[in-house]
Design a protein around this motif. Sequence first.
Motif, PDB file in Angstrom:
ATOM      1  N   HIS A 128      -2.856  -0.999 -20.666  1.00  0.00           N
ATOM      2  CA  HIS A 128      -4.706  -0.314 -20.881  1.00  0.00           C
ATOM      3  C   HIS A 128      -5.064   0.071 -20.189  1.00  0.00           C
ATOM      4  CE1 HIS A 128      -4.905  -3.356 -24.687  1.00  0.00           C
ATOM      5  NE2 HIS A 128      -4.448  -3.747 -24.051  1.00  0.00           N
ATOM      6  N   LEU A 129      -6.137   1.232 -19.988  1.00  0.00           N
ATOM      7  CA  LEU A 129      -6.813   1.977 -18.893  1.00  0.00           C
ATOM      8  C   LEU A 129      -8.179   1.111 -17.963  1.00  0.00           C
ATOM      9  CD1 LEU A 129      -7.190   4.791 -18.168  1.00  0.00           C
ATOM     10  CD2 LEU A 129      -9.083   4.529 -19.122  1.00  0.00           C
ATOM     11  N   VAL A 130      -7.456   0.488 -16.978  1.00  0.00           N
ATOM     12  CA  VAL A 130      -7.754  -0.220 -16.522  1.00  0.00           C
ATOM     13  C   VAL A 130      -9.139   0.078 -14.975  1.00  0.00           C
ATOM     14  CG1 VAL A 130      -6.245  -1.739 -16.877  1.00  0.00           C
ATOM     15  CG2 VAL A 130      -6.446  -1.005 -14.405  1.00  0.00           C
ATOM     16  N   PHE A 131      -8.774   1.782 -14.898  1.00  0.00           N
ATOM     17  CA  PHE A 131      -9.750   2.060 -14.050  1.00  0.00           C
ATOM     18  C   PHE A 131      -9.768   3.434 -13.727  1.00  0.00           C
ATOM     19  CE2 PHE A 131     -10.899   5.092 -10.057  1.00  0.00           C
ATOM     20  CZ  PHE A 131     -11.938   3.941  -9.459  1.00  0.00           C
ATOM     21  N   TYR A 158     -13.761  -0.663  -4.558  1.00  0.00           N
ATOM     22  CA  TYR A 158     -13.955  -1.617  -6.092  1.00  0.00           C
ATOM     23  C   TYR A 158     -13.744  -2.828  -5.978  1.00  0.00           C
ATOM     24  CZ  TYR A 158     -12.357  -3.186 -10.594  1.00  0.00           C
ATOM     25  OH  TYR A 158     -12.459  -4.227 -11.223  1.00  0.00           O
ATOM     26  N   ILE A 159     -13.409  -3.409  -4.554  1.00  0.00           N
ATOM     27  CA  ILE A 159     -13.702  -4.778  -4.571  1.00  0.00           C
ATOM     28  C   ILE A 159     -14.537  -5.011  -3.689  1.00  0.00           C
ATOM     29  CG2 ILE A 159     -12.362  -6.945  -3.623  1.00  0.00           C
ATOM     30  CD1 ILE A 159      -9.961  -6.075  -4.250  1.00  0.00           C
ATOM     31  N   MET A 160     -16.097  -5.283  -3.578  1.00  0.00           N
ATOM     32  CA  MET A 160     -16.873  -5.230  -2.075  1.00  0.00           C
ATOM     33  C   MET A 160     -16.067  -5.902  -0.825  1.00  0.00           C
ATOM     34  SD  MET A 160     -19.319  -2.856  -3.382  1.00  0.00           S
ATOM     35  CE  MET A 160     -20.233  -3.599  -2.353  1.00  0.00           C
ATOM     36  N   PRO A 161     -16.167  -5.064   0.471  1.00  0.00           N
ATOM     37  CA  PRO A 161     -15.496  -6.023   1.237  1.00  0.00           C
ATOM     38  C   PRO A 161     -16.968  -6.755   1.736  1.00  0.00           C
ATOM     39  CG  PRO A 161     -17.562  -3.705   2.079  1.00  0.00           C
ATOM     40  CD  PRO A 161     -17.200  -3.645   0.475  1.00  0.00           C
TER      41      PRO A 161
END
Length: 306
Positions: free
Chosen positions: A212-215, A225-228
């Motif tokens: 699956h395309l995840v990004f 993508y993950i907020m610091p």
Amino acid sequence: MDESIVKVENLSHRYSVQWAIRDINFEITKNGIYGLLGSNGAGKSTTMNIMCGILKQTEGRVLIKGIDIGKNPVEAKRHIGFLPQKPPLHSDLNVAEYLEYCAELRHIPPRDMPKAIQEVMEKCGIAHFKKRLIRNLSGGYQQRLGIAQAIIHNPDFVVLDEPTNGLDPNQILEVRHLIKEIAEERTVILSTHILSEVQATCDYIRMIEQGHLVFSGTVDEFDNYIMPNTLFVTLMAEPAVEELEVLPGVIGVNELGGAHFRLQFTDVQEAAERLVETSVARGWRLTEVHVEKSSLNEIFAELSKK
């Protein structure tokens, strides 16, 4: 809206009863280097082989410059250059002979062949080896020759599968530079599972995991993508952890040794402002503070759910 260079619609493929990829959609409308990222077995090679017309998909379609590669493969492939993971070289030919053979395969008119061969050799930095047997080329120059065969017909869209695999550090840098030069004139998709390769080379990322395309986005968007949620801090006076824990906006403190600390926060602006104010008031001698981004490996793990 810019014209689509590549458009992938509802792409799915099944080997026997196992789905390799499922309902993949994305569109490329501008030149640049696109990383096709994913762990081994994620579905990258299946997607890439369908896009290049090597494999016929179970469902969906791929358009290259508006041409359906399933319905009109010959016309669509005029716009595609492909370098497999193992370059399709003939070791008994010399460089010029091999590129002439590739030019014939690509239906370049005989009168245009000498110019096309010379231009691609110069572009890839192999003109001085034109009479050398391919078997006597180093790994780096064989990879350059593999790229040369992929672009000899001046395609709009180039797909490179693990192009720096097996090269030494100097060869990797040379091939990366060559890929960036090629991408100034066309769209390049670079398939890899190596995160550092994507960060060093690519402008955009399409990530596939478990079929699956995840990004889909830019490298900067991937990096964020993950907020610091942590601050790296250097305080030369080394205050007690308890003093840092009570700062507004701070929810946790890790001692990293010496004068270094990691502060977890709920609000970066509040935490940073209170840290600076308190450091000045109490003489903590703040010399360094910066927001820590998540590592590429952490983002990869989050997206792949591993």
